[in-house]
Write a protein that holds these residues in place. Sequence first.
Motif, short mmCIF file in Angstrom:
data_model
loop_
_atom_site.label_atom_id
_atom_site.label_comp_id
_atom_site.label_asym_id
_atom_site.label_seq_id
_atom_site.Cartn_x
_atom_site.Cartn_y
_atom_site.Cartn_z
N ASP A 199 52.41 3.57 35.05
CA ASP A 199 53.70 3.48 34.33
C ASP A 199 53.56 4.00 32.90
O ASP A 199 54.44 4.71 32.38
CB ASP A 199 54.20 2.03 34.31
N THR A 200 52.47 3.63 32.24
CA THR A 200 52.23 4.08 30.85
C THR A 200 52.10 5.59 30.79
O THR A 200 52.67 6.26 29.92
CB THR A 200 50.95 3.42 30.29
N ALA A 201 51.34 6.12 31.77
CA ALA A 201 51.13 7.57 31.81
C ALA A 201 52.45 8.30 32.04
O ALA A 201 52.74 9.33 31.41
CB ALA A 201 50.13 7.93 32.89
N LEU A 202 53.26 7.78 32.95
CA LEU A 202 54.55 8.40 33.25
C LEU A 202 55.47 8.33 32.04
O LEU A 202 56.22 9.28 31.74
CB LEU A 202 55.20 7.71 34.45
N LYS A 203 55.43 7.20 31.34
CA LYS A 203 56.26 7.04 30.13
C LYS A 203 55.83 8.04 29.05
O LYS A 203 56.66 8.67 28.37
CB LYS A 203 56.17 5.62 29.61
N GLU A 204 54.49 8.15 28.88
CA GLU A 204 53.99 9.09 27.88
C GLU A 204 54.37 10.52 28.23
O GLU A 204 54.73 11.32 27.34
CB GLU A 204 52.47 8.96 27.77
N LEU A 205 54.31 10.83 29.55
CA LEU A 205 54.69 12.17 29.99
C LEU A 205 56.17 12.41 29.74
O LEU A 205 56.57 13.50 29.28
CB LEU A 205 54.37 12.34 31.47
N SER A 206 56.95 11.38 30.02
CA SER A 206 58.40 11.50 29.80
C SER A 206 58.70 11.69 28.31
O SER A 206 59.53 12.54 27.93
CB SER A 206 59.11 10.24 30.32
N TYR B 30 56.73 12.95 26.12
CA TYR B 30 56.24 14.28 25.72
C TYR B 30 57.25 15.35 26.08
O TYR B 30 57.53 16.26 25.29
CB TYR B 30 54.91 14.54 26.41
N LYS B 31 57.86 15.21 27.28
CA LYS B 31 58.86 16.19 27.70
C LYS B 31 60.09 16.15 26.80
O LYS B 31 60.67 17.16 26.44
CB LYS B 31 59.28 15.92 29.14
N ILE B 32 60.48 14.90 26.45
CA ILE B 32 61.62 14.74 25.57
C ILE B 32 61.36 15.41 24.21
O ILE B 32 62.21 16.10 23.62
CB ILE B 32 61.98 13.26 25.37
N ALA B 33 60.12 15.19 23.72
CA ALA B 33 59.73 15.78 22.44
C ALA B 33 59.75 17.29 22.50
O ALA B 33 60.21 17.98 21.57
CB ALA B 33 58.35 15.27 22.04
N LEU B 34 59.29 17.86 23.63
CA LEU B 34 59.29 19.30 23.80
C LEU B 34 60.72 19.86 23.82
O LEU B 34 61.02 20.88 23.23
CB LEU B 34 58.56 19.69 25.09
N ASP B 35 61.55 19.10 24.56
CA ASP B 35 62.94 19.53 24.67
C ASP B 35 63.61 19.52 23.29
O ASP B 35 64.34 20.46 22.93
CB ASP B 35 63.71 18.62 25.63
#
Length: 319
Positions: free
Chosen positions: A299-306, A308-313
């Motif tokens: 869950d933590t990894a998925l949240k961090e990935l999410s 990161y994607k938001i930050a990229l966007d």
Amino acid sequence: ATEEFAAEIIKLGADDYIIKDRLARLPVAIDTALKQKKAEREKQEAKLKIIQSQNNLKTIFENTAEGFLLMDTNGTVKAINKNGSQYGILAGKKEIEIGDHIFDVIEKDRREVFEEMIARVAKGEEFEYERSFIVADGNVRWIEFSIIPVKENEKITGICVNGSDITEKKKIEQEREFEKNNLAALINNTDDLIWSVDKNFRLITFNNSFGTKIKRASGKPIYEGSHMLRILSDKERSTRFKEYYERAFKGESFIEVEHEGDTWSEISFYPIRDQHDIIGTACFSRDITTRKKADAVLDTALKELSDYKIALDESSIVS
């Protein structure tokens, strides 16, 4: 001359005779003759029924799956059927025959015990026992014997030995015992907790892991019959488990997840039925702490990935 003639025809099979000048006796004589014939016919029919019954009993005696042997109180065989005669072969001797002495077909190492048993049966006792025989092909046959006294006018005149082949029954019992031992080994060597509770909240059975955990938590050993709500020191948990048990008592099968400190447990509850009546619940508890921790990491990894994607966007929009 009349008397001589009458005597002669009686000898030839006549039932009675009537002198011409005494015809008034005719109805009585006929009635008496008919009754006598009926009595003789019934007597003959009774004899035939006895013979038929004896033949039927003999057929049953000879063809029954059980072995029967009748001997006098000294051990001399007086009657035996086909299966009974085979018990001599099982003991490594010849077939048992009428006139044989029973102690001659008993193995030497068992003769003394058997003689004592027969002596006690001759005094009125009865015995039942099972024993095995190793037959010629190396297989084992089990026979269940019953030895009882035979009485005539309250006097013991003989001894009856009845033997039933219980080899298949023994195989089933041994297989069940083997399965039971294997199941017990599996149950008691797992880290999962297994226990069952009756409708009075008392412990029916439990495995080693459950007993060890409860003793470690309460400081006291538990036993079959221990009250499952009283061994829980935490009142809130005791109330919660009471609700779980009662749900199972109503027929519900379900799974609950318990969290205590850093430990997570998945507990299954299944109603125990005796035909249509629910008499308790079986409970299985598995430690899912590792799985929960793995889920948390994921869950933590998925949240961090999410994130990161938001930050990229957001970065892409700004540029």
